[in-house]
Design a protein around this motif. Structure first.
Motif, PDB file in Angstrom:
ATOM      1  N   ALA A 157      21.409  12.922  18.975  1.00 46.04           N
ATOM      2  CA  ALA A 157      20.771  12.497  17.726  1.00 46.04           C
ATOM      3  C   ALA A 157      20.278  11.049  17.837  1.00 46.04           C
ATOM      4  CB  ALA A 157      21.748  12.640  16.556  1.00 46.04           C
ATOM      5  N   LEU A 158      21.102  10.181  18.432  1.00 44.59           N
ATOM      6  CA  LEU A 158      20.709   8.772  18.572  1.00 44.59           C
ATOM      7  C   LEU A 158      19.541   8.606  19.546  1.00 44.59           C
ATOM      8  CD1 LEU A 158      24.281   7.181  18.601  1.00 44.59           C
ATOM      9  CD2 LEU A 158      22.522   6.827  16.855  1.00 44.59           C
ATOM     10  N   ILE A 159      19.575   9.399  20.628  1.00 42.13           N
ATOM     11  CA  ILE A 159      18.489   9.352  21.618  1.00 42.13           C
ATOM     12  C   ILE A 159      17.161   9.794  20.988  1.00 42.13           C
ATOM     13  CG2 ILE A 159      17.608  10.528  23.682  1.00 42.13           C
ATOM     14  CD1 ILE A 159      20.459  10.588  24.759  1.00 42.13           C
ATOM     15  N   ASN A 160      17.253  10.743  20.065  1.00 35.84           N
ATOM     16  CA  ASN A 160      16.031  11.220  19.404  1.00 35.84           C
ATOM     17  C   ASN A 160      15.565  10.259  18.318  1.00 35.84           C
ATOM     18  OD1 ASN A 160      15.843  13.533  20.967  1.00 35.84           O
ATOM     19  ND2 ASN A 160      17.162  14.707  19.581  1.00 35.84           N
ATOM     20  N   LEU A 161      16.521   9.651  17.631  1.00 35.62           N
ATOM     21  CA  LEU A 161      16.173   8.810  16.483  1.00 35.62           C
ATOM     22  C   LEU A 161      15.575   7.455  16.874  1.00 35.62           C
ATOM     23  CD1 LEU A 161      16.578   8.538  13.264  1.00 35.62           C
ATOM     24  CD2 LEU A 161      18.534   7.137  13.903  1.00 35.62           C
ATOM     25  N   TYR A 162      16.286   6.712  17.733  1.00 36.55           N
ATOM     26  CA  TYR A 162      15.919   5.312  17.946  1.00 36.55           C
ATOM     27  C   TYR A 162      14.525   5.070  18.540  1.00 36.55           C
ATOM     28  CZ  TYR A 162      19.681   2.595  15.996  1.00 36.55           C
ATOM     29  OH  TYR A 162      20.521   1.976  15.111  1.00 36.55           O
ATOM     30  N   PRO A 163      14.144   5.771  19.629  1.00 32.40           N
ATOM     31  CA  PRO A 163      12.807   5.458  20.169  1.00 32.40           C
ATOM     32  C   PRO A 163      11.685   5.716  19.160  1.00 32.40           C
ATOM     33  CG  PRO A 163      14.111   6.654  21.788  1.00 32.40           C
ATOM     34  CD  PRO A 163      14.873   6.708  20.491  1.00 32.40           C
ATOM     35  N   ALA A 164      11.817   6.773  18.360  1.00 35.58           N
ATOM     36  CA  ALA A 164      10.792   7.077  17.359  1.00 35.58           C
ATOM     37  C   ALA A 164      10.788   6.014  16.254  1.00 35.58           C
ATOM     38  CB  ALA A 164      11.033   8.465  16.771  1.00 35.58           C
ATOM     39  N   HIS A 165      11.981   5.621  15.848  1.00 31.57           N
ATOM     40  CA  HIS A 165      12.119   4.597  14.800  1.00 31.57           C
ATOM     41  C   HIS A 165      11.504   3.264  15.260  1.00 31.57           C
ATOM     42  CE1 HIS A 165      14.060   2.500  11.434  1.00 31.57           C
ATOM     43  NE2 HIS A 165      14.394   1.574  12.302  1.00 31.57           N
ATOM     44  N   SER A 191       0.863  -1.187   0.000  1.00 37.57           N
ATOM     45  CA  SER A 191       0.000   0.000   0.000  1.00 37.57           C
ATOM     46  C   SER A 191       0.902   1.240   0.000  1.00 37.57           C
ATOM     47  CB  SER A 191      -0.888   0.004   1.243  1.00 37.57           C
ATOM     48  OG  SER A 191      -0.107   0.316   2.387  1.00 37.57           O
ATOM     49  N   LYS A 192       0.338   2.360  -0.399  1.00 41.10           N
ATOM     50  CA  LYS A 192       1.095   3.618  -0.401  1.00 41.10           C
ATOM     51  C   LYS A 192       1.677   3.918   0.970  1.00 41.10           C
ATOM     52  CE  LYS A 192      -0.023   7.077  -3.855  1.00 41.10           C
ATOM     53  NZ  LYS A 192      -1.346   7.362  -4.437  1.00 41.10           N
ATOM     54  N   GLU A 193       0.854   3.747   1.986  1.00 48.07           N
ATOM     55  CA  GLU A 193       1.256   4.029   3.364  1.00 48.07           C
ATOM     56  C   GLU A 193       2.435   3.142   3.791  1.00 48.07           C
ATOM     57  OE1 GLU A 193       0.666   6.239   5.433  1.00 48.07           O
ATOM     58  OE2 GLU A 193       0.981   5.445   7.465  1.00 48.07           O
ATOM     59  N   HIS A 194       2.345   1.849   3.501  1.00 44.32           N
ATOM     60  CA  HIS A 194       3.423   0.942   3.907  1.00 44.32           C
ATOM     61  C   HIS A 194       4.709   1.203   3.125  1.00 44.32           C
ATOM     62  CE1 HIS A 194       0.131  -1.949   5.494  1.00 44.32           C
ATOM     63  NE2 HIS A 194       0.537  -1.113   6.432  1.00 44.32           N
ATOM     64  N   LYS A 195       4.557   1.559   1.848  1.00 41.68           N
ATOM     65  CA  LYS A 195       5.734   1.891   1.028  1.00 41.68           C
ATOM     66  C   LYS A 195       6.433   3.122   1.600  1.00 41.68           C
ATOM     67  CE  LYS A 195       8.299   2.018  -2.818  1.00 41.68           C
ATOM     68  NZ  LYS A 195       9.494   2.538  -2.148  1.00 41.68           N
ATOM     69  N   LYS A 196       5.620   4.097   2.011  1.00 40.90           N
ATOM     70  CA  LYS A 196       6.157   5.336   2.569  1.00 40.90           C
ATOM     71  C   LYS A 196       6.913   5.042   3.869  1.00 40.90           C
ATOM     72  CE  LYS A 196       4.413   9.758   4.381  1.00 40.90           C
ATOM     73  NZ  LYS A 196       4.126   9.409   5.812  1.00 40.90           N
ATOM     74  N   ILE A 197       6.309   4.266   4.744  1.00 38.41           N
ATOM     75  CA  ILE A 197       6.978   3.940   6.013  1.00 38.41           C
ATOM     76  C   ILE A 197       8.262   3.151   5.743  1.00 38.41           C
ATOM     77  CG2 ILE A 197       6.787   2.749   8.241  1.00 38.41           C
ATOM     78  CD1 ILE A 197       3.814   3.268   8.224  1.00 38.41           C
ATOM     79  N   LEU A 198       8.208   2.204   4.809  1.00 38.26           N
ATOM     80  CA  LEU A 198       9.400   1.398   4.489  1.00 38.26           C
ATOM     81  C   LEU A 198      10.565   2.305   4.066  1.00 38.26           C
ATOM     82  CD1 LEU A 198      10.707  -1.391   4.083  1.00 38.26           C
ATOM     83  CD2 LEU A 198       9.744  -1.434   1.793  1.00 38.26           C
ATOM     84  N   ASP A 199      10.270   3.266   3.188  1.00 36.79           N
ATOM     85  CA  ASP A 199      11.321   4.194   2.742  1.00 36.79           C
ATOM     86  C   ASP A 199      11.876   5.013   3.907  1.00 36.79           C
ATOM     87  OD1 ASP A 199      11.027   3.309   0.171  1.00 36.79           O
ATOM     88  OD2 ASP A 199       9.723   4.957  -0.468  1.00 36.79           O
ATOM     89  N   GLU A 200      10.984   5.458   4.798  1.00 37.93           N
ATOM     90  CA  GLU A 200      11.436   6.225   5.971  1.00 37.93           C
ATOM     91  C   GLU A 200      12.336   5.380   6.862  1.00 37.93           C
ATOM     92  OE1 GLU A 200       7.265   8.822   6.364  1.00 37.93           O
ATOM     93  OE2 GLU A 200       7.854   7.460   7.978  1.00 37.93           O
ATOM     94  N   LEU A 201      11.936   4.124   7.081  1.00 38.96           N
ATOM     95  CA  LEU A 201      12.709   3.247   7.970  1.00 38.96           C
ATOM     96  C   LEU A 201      14.125   3.039   7.434  1.00 38.96           C
ATOM     97  CD1 LEU A 201       9.991   0.546   8.826  1.00 38.96           C
ATOM     98  CD2 LEU A 201      10.821   2.375  10.328  1.00 38.96           C
ATOM     99  N   ILE A 202      14.221   2.824   6.116  1.00 41.39           N
ATOM    100  CA  ILE A 202      15.535   2.599   5.503  1.00 41.39           C
ATOM    101  C   ILE A 202      16.396   3.858   5.634  1.00 41.39           C
ATOM    102  CG2 ILE A 202      16.728   2.162   3.300  1.00 41.39           C
ATOM    103  CD1 ILE A 202      14.273   0.371   2.574  1.00 41.39           C
ATOM    104  N   LYS A 203      15.761   5.002   5.422  1.00 39.42           N
ATOM    105  CA  LYS A 203      16.485   6.271   5.550  1.00 39.42           C
ATOM    106  C   LYS A 203      16.973   6.469   6.996  1.00 39.42           C
ATOM    107  CE  LYS A 203      14.669   9.839   3.243  1.00 39.42           C
ATOM    108  NZ  LYS A 203      13.626  10.903   3.234  1.00 39.42           N
TER     109      LYS A 203
END
Ligand SMILES: [Fe+2]
Ligand SMILES: [Fe+2]
Length: 180
Positions: free
Chosen positions: A124-132, A76-88
């Motif tokens: 940066a790591l403290i901000n990134l990981y919990p959200a990811h 789905s568009k939504e899952h494709k979008k999240i997948l791209d964000e996760l890889i980034k």
């Protein structure tokens, strides 16, 4: 006998350990502020954790197996979008860990000004990981299971175990090679 464990279960269990390491990073950040001194031994251990565990072993299973299999599906568009964000986000995490490693080396060689760099990469790591992690746990890992048949899921779980089995051998082979 069909394996009833979902393939994303080991990934979610690994998230809990990564969260604990993020907790330790928060403590280290406070300690740098209050003591005006960084614990380089801890930071090098944290770098090794992020490289060997969070990146090679954990992101490795996500990117080389789960995400790769997902890319073969019509998402789905939504899952494709999240997948791209996760890889980034994995890429950003890698570059922050590299930055932290370089800053800690500078600091260890006597450049106390590098403490500011250390603080900013830790932040940066403290901000990134919990959200990811929360994005994967709450918005991705469960819904994307629907793209896979039961057989595909149990096959993926087997590949995860094999990936983990090889990881420690790969890591220590690299350690020896590094000093040869
Ligand atoms: Fe991830
Ligand atoms: Fe993850």
């Amino acid at each position: 006998v069909r394996n009833i464990l979902k393939p994303v279960a080991p990934l979610m269990i690994e998230h809990r350990l990564i969260e604990r390491m993020v907790g330790l990073l928060k403590k280290e950040l406070n300690s740098i502020e209050s003591k005006k001194r960084a614990d380089v031994n801890f930071i090098f251990s944290a770098v090794d954790f992020f490289r060997s565990y969070a990146d090679r072993t954990h992101h490795g299973k996500e990117e080389d197996i789960l995400f790769k299999e997902l890319k073969k599906k019509k998402l789905s568009k939504e899952h494709k979008k999240i997948l791209d964000e996760l890889i980034k986000e994995h890429t950003i995490a890698r570059s922050n860990v590299k930055g932290l490693f370089e800053a800690a080396k500078e600091y260890a060689s006597g450049n106390s000004k590098s403490a500011d760099k250390i603080k900013s990469f830790i932040t940066a790591l403290i901000n990134l990981y919990p959200a990811h992690i929360s994005k994967e746990d709450t918005r991705f890992f469960i819904p994307i299971l629907d793209y896979f048949t039961a057989d595909e899921q149990s096959n993926m779980l087997e590949r995860f175990f094999e990936f983990d089995r090889l990881a420690i051998h790969e890591k220590y082979k690299r350690v020896v090679e590094q000093y040869e």
